[in-house]
Motif scaffolding. Structure first.
Motif, PDB file in Angstrom:
ATOM      1  N   ALA A 218       0.815  -1.220   0.000  1.00 39.16           N
ATOM      2  CA  ALA A 218       0.000   0.000   0.000  1.00 39.16           C
ATOM      3  C   ALA A 218       0.846   1.266   0.000  1.00 39.16           C
ATOM      4  O   ALA A 218       0.333   2.352  -0.307  1.00 39.16           O
ATOM      5  CB  ALA A 218      -0.930  -0.003   1.214  1.00 39.16           C
ATOM      6  N   ARG A 226      -3.285   6.393  -4.104  1.00 42.94           N
ATOM      7  CA  ARG A 226      -3.354   5.326  -3.094  1.00 42.94           C
ATOM      8  C   ARG A 226      -4.779   5.078  -2.635  1.00 42.94           C
ATOM      9  O   ARG A 226      -5.180   3.943  -2.343  1.00 42.94           O
ATOM     10  CB  ARG A 226      -2.455   5.698  -1.907  1.00 42.94           C
ATOM     11  CG  ARG A 226      -2.381   4.614  -0.836  1.00 42.94           C
ATOM     12  CD  ARG A 226      -1.342   4.968   0.222  1.00 42.94           C
ATOM     13  NE  ARG A 226       0.002   4.924  -0.338  1.00 42.94           N
ATOM     14  CZ  ARG A 226       0.814   5.996  -0.465  1.00 42.94           C
ATOM     15  NH1 ARG A 226       0.386   7.185  -0.064  1.00 42.94           N
ATOM     16  NH2 ARG A 226       2.013   5.866  -0.977  1.00 42.94           N
ATOM     17  N   TYR A 227      -5.566   6.139  -2.528  1.00 48.30           N
ATOM     18  CA  TYR A 227      -6.944   6.011  -2.059  1.00 48.30           C
ATOM     19  C   TYR A 227      -7.946   6.392  -3.150  1.00 48.30           C
ATOM     20  O   TYR A 227      -9.030   6.888  -2.864  1.00 48.30           O
ATOM     21  CB  TYR A 227      -7.140   6.870  -0.810  1.00 48.30           C
ATOM     22  CG  TYR A 227      -6.200   6.481   0.307  1.00 48.30           C
ATOM     23  CD1 TYR A 227      -6.383   5.304   1.024  1.00 48.30           C
ATOM     24  CD2 TYR A 227      -5.097   7.273   0.628  1.00 48.30           C
ATOM     25  CE1 TYR A 227      -5.503   4.927   2.042  1.00 48.30           C
ATOM     26  CE2 TYR A 227      -4.217   6.913   1.636  1.00 48.30           C
ATOM     27  CZ  TYR A 227      -4.427   5.732   2.331  1.00 48.30           C
ATOM     28  OH  TYR A 227      -3.549   5.368   3.327  1.00 48.30           O
ATOM     29  N   THR A 254      -7.421  -6.495  -1.053  1.00 52.09           N
ATOM     30  CA  THR A 254      -7.033  -5.109  -1.294  1.00 52.09           C
ATOM     31  C   THR A 254      -8.259  -4.339  -1.736  1.00 52.09           C
ATOM     32  O   THR A 254      -9.242  -4.932  -2.197  1.00 52.09           O
ATOM     33  CB  THR A 254      -5.962  -4.989  -2.406  1.00 52.09           C
ATOM     34  OG1 THR A 254      -6.571  -5.289  -3.669  1.00 52.09           O
ATOM     35  CG2 THR A 254      -4.795  -5.925  -2.159  1.00 52.09           C
ATOM     36  N   TYR A 296      -2.134  -1.140   6.541  1.00 49.75           N
ATOM     37  CA  TYR A 296      -2.978  -2.010   5.709  1.00 49.75           C
ATOM     38  C   TYR A 296      -4.452  -1.833   6.079  1.00 49.75           C
ATOM     39  O   TYR A 296      -5.319  -1.737   5.209  1.00 49.75           O
ATOM     40  CB  TYR A 296      -2.550  -3.464   5.884  1.00 49.75           C
ATOM     41  CG  TYR A 296      -3.483  -4.456   5.232  1.00 49.75           C
ATOM     42  CD1 TYR A 296      -3.661  -4.469   3.850  1.00 49.75           C
ATOM     43  CD2 TYR A 296      -4.202  -5.377   5.991  1.00 49.75           C
ATOM     44  CE1 TYR A 296      -4.524  -5.373   3.238  1.00 49.75           C
ATOM     45  CE2 TYR A 296      -5.061  -6.287   5.392  1.00 49.75           C
ATOM     46  CZ  TYR A 296      -5.219  -6.281   4.018  1.00 49.75           C
ATOM     47  OH  TYR A 296      -6.079  -7.170   3.426  1.00 49.75           O
ATOM     48  N   TRP A 299      -6.018   1.108   4.498  1.00 47.74           N
ATOM     49  CA  TRP A 299      -6.114   1.126   3.030  1.00 47.74           C
ATOM     50  C   TRP A 299      -7.544   0.791   2.645  1.00 47.74           C
ATOM     51  O   TRP A 299      -7.842  -0.271   2.116  1.00 47.74           O
ATOM     52  CB  TRP A 299      -5.128   0.125   2.445  1.00 47.74           C
ATOM     53  CG  TRP A 299      -4.758   0.383   1.023  1.00 47.74           C
ATOM     54  CD1 TRP A 299      -4.929   1.523   0.304  1.00 47.74           C
ATOM     55  CD2 TRP A 299      -4.138  -0.565   0.136  1.00 47.74           C
ATOM     56  NE1 TRP A 299      -4.442   1.360  -0.973  1.00 47.74           N
ATOM     57  CE2 TRP A 299      -3.949   0.091  -1.103  1.00 47.74           C
ATOM     58  CE3 TRP A 299      -3.712  -1.874   0.270  1.00 47.74           C
ATOM     59  CZ2 TRP A 299      -3.360  -0.537  -2.200  1.00 47.74           C
ATOM     60  CZ3 TRP A 299      -3.124  -2.502  -0.815  1.00 47.74           C
ATOM     61  CH2 TRP A 299      -2.943  -1.843  -2.041  1.00 47.74           C
ATOM     62  N   ARG A 306     -10.480   5.709   8.101  1.00 49.15           N
ATOM     63  CA  ARG A 306      -9.055   5.665   7.790  1.00 49.15           C
ATOM     64  C   ARG A 306      -8.238   6.547   8.732  1.00 49.15           C
ATOM     65  O   ARG A 306      -7.146   6.183   9.156  1.00 49.15           O
ATOM     66  CB  ARG A 306      -8.856   6.115   6.347  1.00 49.15           C
ATOM     67  CG  ARG A 306      -7.446   5.997   5.809  1.00 49.15           C
ATOM     68  CD  ARG A 306      -7.359   6.649   4.446  1.00 49.15           C
ATOM     69  NE  ARG A 306      -8.431   6.202   3.565  1.00 49.15           N
ATOM     70  CZ  ARG A 306      -8.979   6.949   2.631  1.00 49.15           C
ATOM     71  NH1 ARG A 306      -8.582   8.173   2.429  1.00 49.15           N
ATOM     72  NH2 ARG A 306      -9.951   6.454   1.873  1.00 49.15           N
TER      73      ARG A 306
END
Length: 420
Positions: A218, A226-227, A254, A296, A299, A306
């Protein structure tokens, strides 16, 4: 020197009784021979009643003195595993206990020879000998251009699964490009983008390593990607391979990345470092593995969930129990540069405190969120995402991991004149 298997055997046998009681846990089962499955049919039925207090003492004892992987299991799981072991090994006790009535515990009612046989089986069981299995997890939005194989884990392209496992695909009836990767499966199948394999004592242990590995993965996407997720169809699950296999479908491992992430030869330096940390974790390495696990967990699509988890990741590598706030402030500044002053970091930590300790139901409802935006002109959540990723990249994988460039940097520059 203490004979731990013998002491554990005495405890387990002391928990076992013939007769039922309100404080005893009843287990009914079929007596089987070595190598015979309990549900294969045939055999003679019996039951054992376990004293709850002594069974708990037995579980705590084997966790403390048995194989290392037991320390990571719930006590209730160890109790259940002990009961299963008794059922699997009951044939060693049956000649002296089956169809015989006695009021005391098994420990008080069997011969020294029977106890010795049971102890020998216990000493060579998964309670005192670290078991090994291969757990394989399918990954959807990750592509592996070059297999990576280490002792704790591997990352493999679909066609490289058998080589990564160290087996012959035809001999083991492995189907390498679909999940489940087993030939005799007649149910649902899904195409695998790649495979993450973990060699561990148990599925629970393998899942923990999976979290660490994917927490590291990640860190690779560009921070603006990433997001960023798509609505693509995802799936997850696992298959474990030892003397036999078990499998299950489940949630994806994921999030649904907008663009597939490619892992290849350029990633070997940080992968080697991660394998080293997993194999020989010092106190510092354990802090790093915990931080990656939290990263993790963060993610995920929801920034509200988050945000506090990202703080747990930063606390794991920098936090000091005595002065956690100052420890994080002192550590983050040198990584992020002079723009991130101690006042700025402290305001962000105050925002975390208001969310975690009940001052606001989520980060966006905290007055400190508005204060941060007015003062620094940036979203505190996005700032925190950037800070945590940079800190983990530089502290855990110094000089060995480079964040990927933005997949659409050239197109954005061409269309808007804005460099990313």
């Amino acid at each position: 020197m203490v004979d731990y298997p013998s002491e554990a055997t005495t405890l387990v046998l002391s928990s076992m009784f013939k007769h039922r009681h309100p404080d005893r846990r009843r287990a009914s089962f079929v007596i089987t021979k070595p190598g015979q499955h309990r549900f294969s049919g045939g055999g003679t039925g019996t039951e054992v009643n376990f004293d709850g207090t002594v069974l708990l003492q037995s579980a705590l004892y084997v966790q403390r003195h048995g194989a290392p992987h037991l320390r990571g299991l719930r006590v209730a799981q160890v109790e259940s595993d002990l009961i299963n072991f008794v059922m699997e090994s009951y044939h060693l006790l049956a000649p002296e206990t089956f169809l015989r009535s006695f009021s005391g515990s098994y420990a008080d009612s069997i011969s020294i020879a029977a106890k010795a046989s049971f102890t020998a089986a216990f000493a060579t069981s998964r309670f005192f000998v670290e078991p090994r299995l291969a757990a394989v997890f399918p990954l959807v939005p990750i592509t592996v251009s070059e297999n990576y194989v280490s002792a704790p884990f591997f990352l493999s392209a679909p066609g490289g699964l058998a080589i990564a496992l160290g087996v012959d695909a035809a001999s083991f009836d492995i189907v390498e490009d679909t999940f489940p990767p087993v030939l005799e499966w007649n149910g649902r199948r899904e195409p695998a983008g790649s495979w993450l394999g973990v060699r561990a004592p148990s599925l629970d242990s393998a899942r923990k390593v999976r979290s660490v590995v994917l927490g590291s993965v990640a860190l690779l996407p560009h921070h603006q990607e990433r997001y960023t997720f798509s609505g693509r169809r995802m799936f997850g699950g696992h298959v474990t391979l030892s003397d036999r296999y078990s499998l299950s479908f489940g949630d994806a491992h994921t999030p649904a990345l907008m663009t597939d992430l490619v892992i290849g030869s350029e990633d070997r330096p940080w992968l080697d470092e991660l394998a080293r940390k997993l194999a020989t974790p010092s106190k510092e390495d354990r802090k790093h593995l915990k931080a990656l696990t939290y990263f993790y967990r963060a993610w995920a699509p929801d920034p509200v969930k988050r945000f506090p988890t990202l703080f747990a990741a930063i606390d794991a590598i920098f936090g000091d129990a005595g002065q956690a706030t100052q420890a994080v402030v002192d550590a983050v500044g040198p990584v992020m540069g002079t723009e991130y002053t101690s006042e700025r970091i402290k305001l962000m930590l105050g925002l975390r405190a208001s969310v975690v300790h009940g001052g606001a139901p989520d980060v966006y409802e905290s007055s400190k969120y508005q204060t941060y935006y007015r003062t620094y002109g940036k979203d505190a959540v996005k700032d925190m995402e950037l800070i945590v990723a940079r800190c983990l990249q530089q502290v855990i994988f110094p000089g060995k991991m480079t964040e990927r460039p933005h997949n659409y940097a050239d197109a954005i520059l061409r269309e808007t004149g804005r460099a990313i």
